[in-house]
Enzyme design. Structure first.
Site, mmCIF file in Angstrom:
data_model
loop_
_atom_site.group_PDB
_atom_site.id
_atom_site.type_symbol
_atom_site.label_atom_id
_atom_site.label_comp_id
_atom_site.label_asym_id
_atom_site.label_seq_id
_atom_site.Cartn_x
_atom_site.Cartn_y
_atom_site.Cartn_z
ATOM 1 N N LYS A 150 35.127 47.741 38.461
ATOM 2 C CA LYS A 150 36.314 47.901 37.611
ATOM 3 C C LYS A 150 37.039 46.563 37.444
ATOM 4 C CE LYS A 150 38.860 49.191 41.727
ATOM 5 N NZ LYS A 150 39.126 50.300 42.649
ATOM 6 N N TYR B 223 58.438 20.235 38.538
ATOM 7 C CA TYR B 223 59.641 21.035 38.289
ATOM 8 C C TYR B 223 60.447 21.206 39.572
ATOM 9 C CZ TYR B 223 58.065 22.613 33.660
ATOM 10 O OH TYR B 223 57.684 22.690 32.354
HETATM 11 C C1 LIG Z 1 38.531 50.130 43.878
HETATM 12 C C2 LIG Z 1 37.926 51.301 44.547
HETATM 13 C C3 LIG Z 1 36.882 51.136 45.461
HETATM 14 C C4 LIG Z 1 36.465 49.781 45.988
HETATM 15 O O1 LIG Z 1 37.402 49.377 46.970
HETATM 16 P P1 LIG Z 1 37.323 47.983 47.769
HETATM 17 O O2 LIG Z 1 38.458 48.045 48.698
HETATM 18 O O3 LIG Z 1 37.479 46.916 46.726
HETATM 19 O O4 LIG Z 1 36.002 47.927 48.426
HETATM 20 C C5 LIG Z 1 36.268 52.270 45.939
HETATM 21 N N1 LIG Z 1 36.688 53.510 45.561
HETATM 22 C C6 LIG Z 1 37.713 53.694 44.701
HETATM 23 C C7 LIG Z 1 38.124 55.069 44.344
HETATM 24 C C8 LIG Z 1 38.373 52.601 44.180
HETATM 25 O O5 LIG Z 1 39.409 52.779 43.358
#
Ligand SMILES: *Cc1c(COP(=O)(O)O)cnc(C)c1O
Length: 350
Positions: A39, A248
């Site tokens: 994702k 800055y």
């Molecule tokens: C993002 C996600 C993962 C992966 O989690 P990590 O901590 O990045 O390994 C797994 N399951 C769900 C439902 C997620 O939203």
């Protein structure tokens, strides 16, 4: 963007390290299959390229958040399984019914919508204590899921990266569910969950962070390889006299004459102001500390010890995730997903 314009900043992405991390997590998953969360554009690396590398490594189960993310990787899926974690809204149904990706149904409304549409195989998310997405485990009416063709029953751990009482509680709740709800596979563990032990693996694990070089728990430190290395080009080398300030807010004052490089990287690229005072760039084993604040598009580093560096040279940004997280106070997840669009993403095969 015109593609023959070369970008003054690049992410070097190590395909071999990505595959090695997946292989290690697959071994830690024991008998369970090991999937991959891709994702948020593969945590910022580029979902299609991540998918391609992990298909090569043998991964067959992928997770995205939305149908727009699914659409981006579907053409390259090659028969692998793709789940859409946010489930299915009315607006998604049309597309969802035409593709091989499955929604992860999270609410009674989503379940009803999928049943009404005659949707076919799906996944279901059960909330076992996180109070984020998913049907509540404690008042799951047996009739609710009747008639669904459940491929994977999922739950998600809230505190797997800590030694927290919720881990055992969620494990117990999920184990009980596997006896009550029939599905082809059961899946609980993210990256950190894999490291909690074999009990957490069930049939399918879902690592994200650790694939990309994040350290979910200290036990993985010798096995997880850095995948993402930002590089930025020097735009100017300049002399700073004793008593002068940099950047800055004039937050840094030179207490001696120093040489500085102005580098093409800033908070608009995801290199946030939180790195001021702690971050560094690297050149041939030399650590070049930041001077003053990070600006939107520029960062200044001390190159007094590197007299050979000049305009046009490239520096690596110190960005191994546990270190960068300690430096900035940002989570390893934020460090990956914040990396901006101006980086040229360059896969390096070794
Ligand atoms: C993002 C996600 C993962 C992966 O989690 P990590 O901590 O990045 O390994 C797994 N399951 C769900 C439902 C997620 O939203």
């Amino acid at each position: 963007m015109t593609d023959n314009l070369s970008a003054p900043l690049a992410l070097h992405l190590d395909g071999a390290a990505l595959r090695a991390n997946w292989n290690w997590l697959a071994r830690q998953s024991g008998k369970a299959q090991c999937g991959a969360a891709i994702k948020a554009n593969g945590y910022g690396l580029g979902a299609r390229e991540v998918l391609r590398h992990l298909l090569d490594a043998g991964c067959r189960d992928f997770f995205v958040a939305t149908w727009a993310e699914a659409a981006e990787v579907l053409p390259d899926l090659n028969g692998a399984s793709l789940s859409v974690l946010h489930g299915v809204r009315d607006e998604d149904l049309d597309f969802a019914l035409r593709t091989p990706a499955r929604p992860v149904l999270n609410s009674a409304e989503q379940v009803a919508r999928w049943k009404r549409s005659g949707g076919g195989p799906c996944d279901v998310m059960i909330d076992t204590g996180m109070n984020r997405l998913g049907l509540r485990a404690d008042d799951l009416a047996p009739s609710l899921l009747e008639g669904l063709e459940i491929e994977t029953l999922c739950s998600h751990l809230a505190c797997a990266d800590e030694d927290h009482a919720l881990n055992a509680l969620q494990l117990a709740t999920f184990s009980a569910l596997t006896r009550r709800v029939s599905a082809r596979r059961y899946s609980l563990a993210n990256s950190a969950g894999i490291l909690l032990g074999a009990d957490f693996a069930f049939d399918l694990t879902r690592p994200g962070l650790a694939l990309y070089g994040g350290l979910p728990r200290p036990a993985a430190s010798e096995h997880i390889k850095q995948v993402v290395r930002p590089h930025a080009q020097i735009l100017q080398r300049r002399e700073i006299r004793r008593g002068e300030t940099v950047g800055y807010g004039a937050t840094f004052t030179a207490d001696r004459p120093i040489e500085a490089a102005v580098v093409n990287l800033g908070y608009a690229d995801g290199y946030l102001r939180a790195f001021a005072g702690s971050g560094a760039m690297l050149k041939d084993g030399l650590r070049l500390p930041l001077l003053g604040r990070v600006s939107m598009d520029l960062t200044v580093v001390d190159v007094t010890l590197a007299p050979e560096l000049r305009e046009g040279d490239w520096l690596e940004v110190e960005y191994d995730l546990p270190t960068a997280s300690a430096q900035s106070g940002l989570s390893q997840y934020e460090l990956l997903t914040g990396l901006g669009r101006r980086f040229e993403r360059r896969w390096i095969e070794q």
